[in-house]
Design an enzyme around this catalytic site. Structure first.
Site, PDB file in Angstrom:
ATOM      1  CB  THR A  69     -34.971  26.585 -46.789  1.00 32.39           C
ATOM      2  OG1 THR A  69     -34.418  26.977 -47.919  1.00 32.39           O
ATOM      3  CG2 THR A  69     -35.455  25.026 -47.000  1.00 32.39           C
ATOM      4  CE  LYS A  73     -35.550  31.524 -46.850  1.00 23.55           C
ATOM      5  NZ  LYS A  73     -34.385  32.381 -47.348  1.00 23.55           N
ATOM      6  CG  ASN A  94     -33.899  32.934 -41.987  1.00 19.30           C
ATOM      7  OD1 ASN A  94     -34.432  33.893 -40.833  1.00 19.30           O
ATOM      8  ND2 ASN A  94     -32.589  32.753 -42.179  1.00 19.30           N
ATOM      9  CG  ASP A 109     -31.518  35.066 -45.075  1.00 16.64           C
ATOM     10  OD1 ASP A 109     -30.670  34.096 -44.615  1.00 16.64           O
ATOM     11  OD2 ASP A 109     -32.298  34.547 -45.922  1.00 16.64           O
ATOM     12  N   GLY A 133     -30.063  41.839 -59.311  1.00 16.49           N
ATOM     13  CA  GLY A 133     -31.266  40.884 -59.021  1.00 16.49           C
ATOM     14  C   GLY A 133     -32.207  41.554 -57.794  1.00 16.49           C
ATOM     15  CG  ASN A 134     -35.447  42.406 -59.569  1.00 11.02           C
ATOM     16  OD1 ASN A 134     -34.961  42.622 -60.459  1.00 11.02           O
ATOM     17  ND2 ASN A 134     -36.657  41.490 -59.509  1.00 11.02           N
ATOM     18  N   GLY A 135     -34.804  39.577 -56.361  1.00 13.90           N
ATOM     19  CA  GLY A 135     -35.626  38.570 -55.969  1.00 13.90           C
ATOM     20  C   GLY A 135     -35.653  38.485 -54.209  1.00 13.90           C
ATOM     21  CG  LEU A 231     -26.258  36.657 -51.139  1.00 11.99           C
ATOM     22  CD1 LEU A 231     -25.316  37.890 -50.968  1.00 11.99           C
ATOM     23  CD2 LEU A 231     -27.643  37.218 -51.148  1.00 11.99           C
ATOM     24  CE1 TYR A 233     -24.368  26.658 -49.867  1.00 12.82           C
ATOM     25  CE2 TYR A 233     -25.147  28.817 -49.615  1.00 12.82           C
ATOM     26  CZ  TYR A 233     -25.566  27.543 -49.616  1.00 12.82           C
ATOM     27  OH  TYR A 233     -26.612  26.813 -49.521  1.00 12.82           O
ATOM     28  N   GLY A 254     -20.989  33.304 -50.301  1.00 15.62           N
ATOM     29  CA  GLY A 254     -21.993  33.378 -49.375  1.00 15.62           C
ATOM     30  C   GLY A 254     -21.905  32.504 -48.304  1.00 15.62           C
TER      31      GLY A 254
HETATM   32  P1  NAP Z   1     -34.874  34.540 -56.767  1.00 11.01           P
HETATM   33  O1  NAP Z   1     -36.055  34.963 -55.411  1.00 11.01           O
HETATM   34  O2  NAP Z   1     -35.530  33.341 -57.648  1.00 11.01           O
HETATM   35  O3  NAP Z   1     -34.273  35.531 -57.482  1.00 11.01           O
HETATM   36  C1  NAP Z   1     -33.196  35.659 -58.390  1.00 11.01           C
HETATM   37  C2  NAP Z   1     -33.100  36.951 -58.965  1.00 11.01           C
HETATM   38  O4  NAP Z   1     -31.870  36.770 -59.862  1.00 11.01           O
HETATM   39  C3  NAP Z   1     -34.242  37.430 -59.699  1.00 11.01           C
HETATM   40  O5  NAP Z   1     -34.337  38.798 -59.582  1.00 11.01           O
HETATM   41  C4  NAP Z   1     -34.083  36.959 -60.916  1.00 11.01           C
HETATM   42  O6  NAP Z   1     -34.544  38.055 -61.925  1.00 11.01           O
HETATM   43  C5  NAP Z   1     -32.459  37.124 -61.037  1.00 11.01           C
HETATM   44  N1  NAP Z   1     -31.859  36.258 -62.031  1.00 11.01           N
HETATM   45  C6  NAP Z   1     -32.146  35.095 -62.251  1.00 11.01           C
HETATM   46  N2  NAP Z   1     -31.387  34.829 -63.334  1.00 11.01           N
HETATM   47  C7  NAP Z   1     -30.960  35.856 -64.053  1.00 11.01           C
HETATM   48  C8  NAP Z   1     -30.173  35.960 -65.099  1.00 11.01           C
HETATM   49  N3  NAP Z   1     -29.774  34.788 -66.016  1.00 11.01           N
HETATM   50  N4  NAP Z   1     -29.718  37.337 -65.707  1.00 11.01           N
HETATM   51  C9  NAP Z   1     -30.119  38.310 -64.694  1.00 11.01           C
HETATM   52  N5  NAP Z   1     -30.562  38.025 -63.269  1.00 11.01           N
HETATM   53  C10 NAP Z   1     -31.117  36.925 -63.273  1.00 11.01           C
HETATM   54  O7  NAP Z   1     -33.836  33.762 -55.533  1.00 11.01           O
HETATM   55  P2  NAP Z   1     -32.977  34.122 -54.287  1.00 11.01           P
HETATM   56  O8  NAP Z   1     -33.925  33.423 -53.205  1.00 11.01           O
HETATM   57  O9  NAP Z   1     -33.032  35.604 -54.211  1.00 11.01           O
HETATM   58  O10 NAP Z   1     -31.787  33.502 -54.245  1.00 11.01           O
HETATM   59  C11 NAP Z   1     -30.781  34.029 -55.175  1.00 11.01           C
HETATM   60  C12 NAP Z   1     -29.155  33.586 -55.043  1.00 11.01           C
HETATM   61  O11 NAP Z   1     -28.894  33.955 -53.531  1.00 11.01           O
HETATM   62  C13 NAP Z   1     -29.261  31.981 -55.019  1.00 11.01           C
HETATM   63  O12 NAP Z   1     -28.137  31.809 -55.527  1.00 11.01           O
HETATM   64  C14 NAP Z   1     -29.165  31.595 -53.727  1.00 11.01           C
HETATM   65  O13 NAP Z   1     -28.526  30.300 -53.432  1.00 11.01           O
HETATM   66  C15 NAP Z   1     -28.640  32.748 -53.021  1.00 11.01           C
HETATM   67  N6  NAP Z   1     -28.534  32.829 -51.635  1.00 11.01           N
HETATM   68  C16 NAP Z   1     -27.572  32.608 -50.595  1.00 11.01           C
HETATM   69  C17 NAP Z   1     -27.958  32.780 -49.302  1.00 11.01           C
HETATM   70  C18 NAP Z   1     -26.803  32.468 -48.544  1.00 11.01           C
HETATM   71  O14 NAP Z   1     -26.840  32.430 -47.083  1.00 11.01           O
HETATM   72  N7  NAP Z   1     -25.412  32.482 -48.927  1.00 11.01           N
HETATM   73  C19 NAP Z   1     -28.893  33.000 -48.773  1.00 11.01           C
HETATM   74  C20 NAP Z   1     -29.909  33.268 -49.713  1.00 11.01           C
HETATM   75  C21 NAP Z   1     -29.959  33.040 -50.967  1.00 11.01           C
HETATM   76  P3  NAP Z   1     -35.995  37.937 -62.527  1.00 11.01           P
HETATM   77  O15 NAP Z   1     -36.746  38.493 -61.234  1.00 11.01           O
HETATM   78  O16 NAP Z   1     -36.207  38.732 -63.887  1.00 11.01           O
HETATM   79  O17 NAP Z   1     -36.518  36.660 -62.677  1.00 11.01           O
END
Ligand code: NAP
Length: 285
Positions: A69, A73, A94, A109, A133-135, A231, A233, A254
């Site tokens: 995690t 990663k 992962n 994932d 989102g694009n993270g 995503l 939870y 999620g």
């Molecule tokens: P990350 O890499 O930080 O990406 C987050 C994305 O959300 C980025 O594109 C960011 O935009 C965007 N964002 C953040 N705040 C925002 C806002 N206020 N308005 C619009 N866009 C916004 O995070 P991640 O690892 O992808 O995780 C994202 C979410 O998925 C988290 O809540 C995490 O807990 C969840 N998740 C769940 C699982 C599951 O198994 N259920 C697995 C993985 C992740 P910028 O690029 O412009 O900063």
């Protein structure tokens, strides 16, 4: 069944920094106890600078495999001998397992994300998903949508430069042509054209439970034939999901993705079918 750690017990775990919040030890040890196999799954807090030393140590200790995690990663990639095509496309791993003289890695994932959608038995080739989102998580969602058969995938972000980089990062993959990128301001026009909307932003996650990534103008366009997938939870039902639920849409949180990515990892390590229901119950409130 109670889990007994013996001299022969094989080691699994999750590395991260921090790992205290992880639900994986509870979920995996519940399945291990249910199966009666001689394994234990441990939380393994590893600071970013210690990753290489830790992986060398895991070889000495004979770890069978481990989950990864934040923040490891991506940084684990150069330490692996083999990376699955999914993990290669996502650019993150992962799940790792011992493979001959080295370590192999994949990204479960994707499997976790698609599992609840496959249950819906839709013709995904006719559906253009919208991904908010694009993270990091969005990358697994894109690959998941592509594996489901979606030929067009819309990614919506708030930062044009990051969006362009996101699109460009797929240029050596078959997905490149399928991905189109848009600003959040395009959503009112995009929403009526789609029936799957996935929130991969952290907006709405505890404790900011009153926030939604959608503006009022977008919420007004929601119809009952849309599937909304968040995503997040915690909480179970985010404001984003409630906005769709209020219109009679199908909503998915999620938790199932978390459970199914864990089950897929445990199947790789144990090479047997694992009790998903036991894993689900172990972390359900
Ligand atoms: P990350 O890499 O930080 O990406 C987050 C994305 O959300 C980025 O594109 C960011 O935009 C965007 N964002 C953040 N705040 C925002 C806002 N206020 N308005 C619009 N866009 C916004 O995070 P991640 O690892 O992808 O995780 C994202 C979410 O998925 C988290 O809540 C995490 O807990 C969840 N998740 C769940 C699982 C599951 O198994 N259920 C697995 C993985 C992740 P910028 O690029 O412009 O900063």
């Amino acid at each position: 069944m109670t889990q007994i750690i013996k001299g022969t017990t094989k080691l699994l775990g999750v590395i991260g920094h921090p790992v205290e919040h992880s639900l994986s030890p509870v979920m995996h040890n519940a399945a291990i106890a249910d199966l009666g196999v001689d394994y234990v799954y441990l939380p393994l807090p590893i600071k970013p600078d210690d990753l290489e030393k830790a992986i060398a140590g895991f070889e000495v200790l004979g770890l069978v495999g481990f989950n990864i995690t934040i923040p490891h990663k991506q940084s684990i990639l150069p330490l692996l001998n083999h990376i699955s095509p999914e993990a290669e496309m996502i650019g993150a791993v992962n799940t790792v397992w011992r493979d001959g003289d080295g370590w192999s890695g994949t990204n479960t994932d994707v499997k976790g994300f698609v599992a609840p959608l496959q249950d819906l038995q839709k013709d995904w080739s006719q559906i253009t998903p919208i991904i908010l989102g694009n993270g990091g998580a969005a990358r697994a969602v894109v690959v998941g949508c592509w594996q489901l058969g979606c030929s067009e995938i819309i990614v919506v972000g708030r930062n044009q430069d990051k969006l362009k980089q996101f699109k460009q990062s797929w240029c050596n993959t078959p997905l490149y042509e399928s991905i189109s990128i848009h600003d959040f301001s395009a959503l009112p026009n995009l929403i009526p054209e789609s029936i799957l909307v996935v929130n991969t932003t952290p907006v709405g996650m505890y404790p900011e439970v009153n926030n939604s990534p959608l503006e009022e103008e977008v919420v007004a366009k929601i119809t009952s034939d849309i599937i909304a997938y968040d995503l997040i939870y915690t909480p179970d039902s985010t404001k984003f999901l409630q906005e769709f639920n209020n219109k009679g849409a199908i909503t998915i949180n999620g938790l199932e993705m978390l459970i199914q990515q864990g089950a897929a990892a445990l199947e790789i390590w144990l090479q047997q079918v694992v009790p998903v229901e036991v894993m689900r119950k172990s972390i359900s409130k």
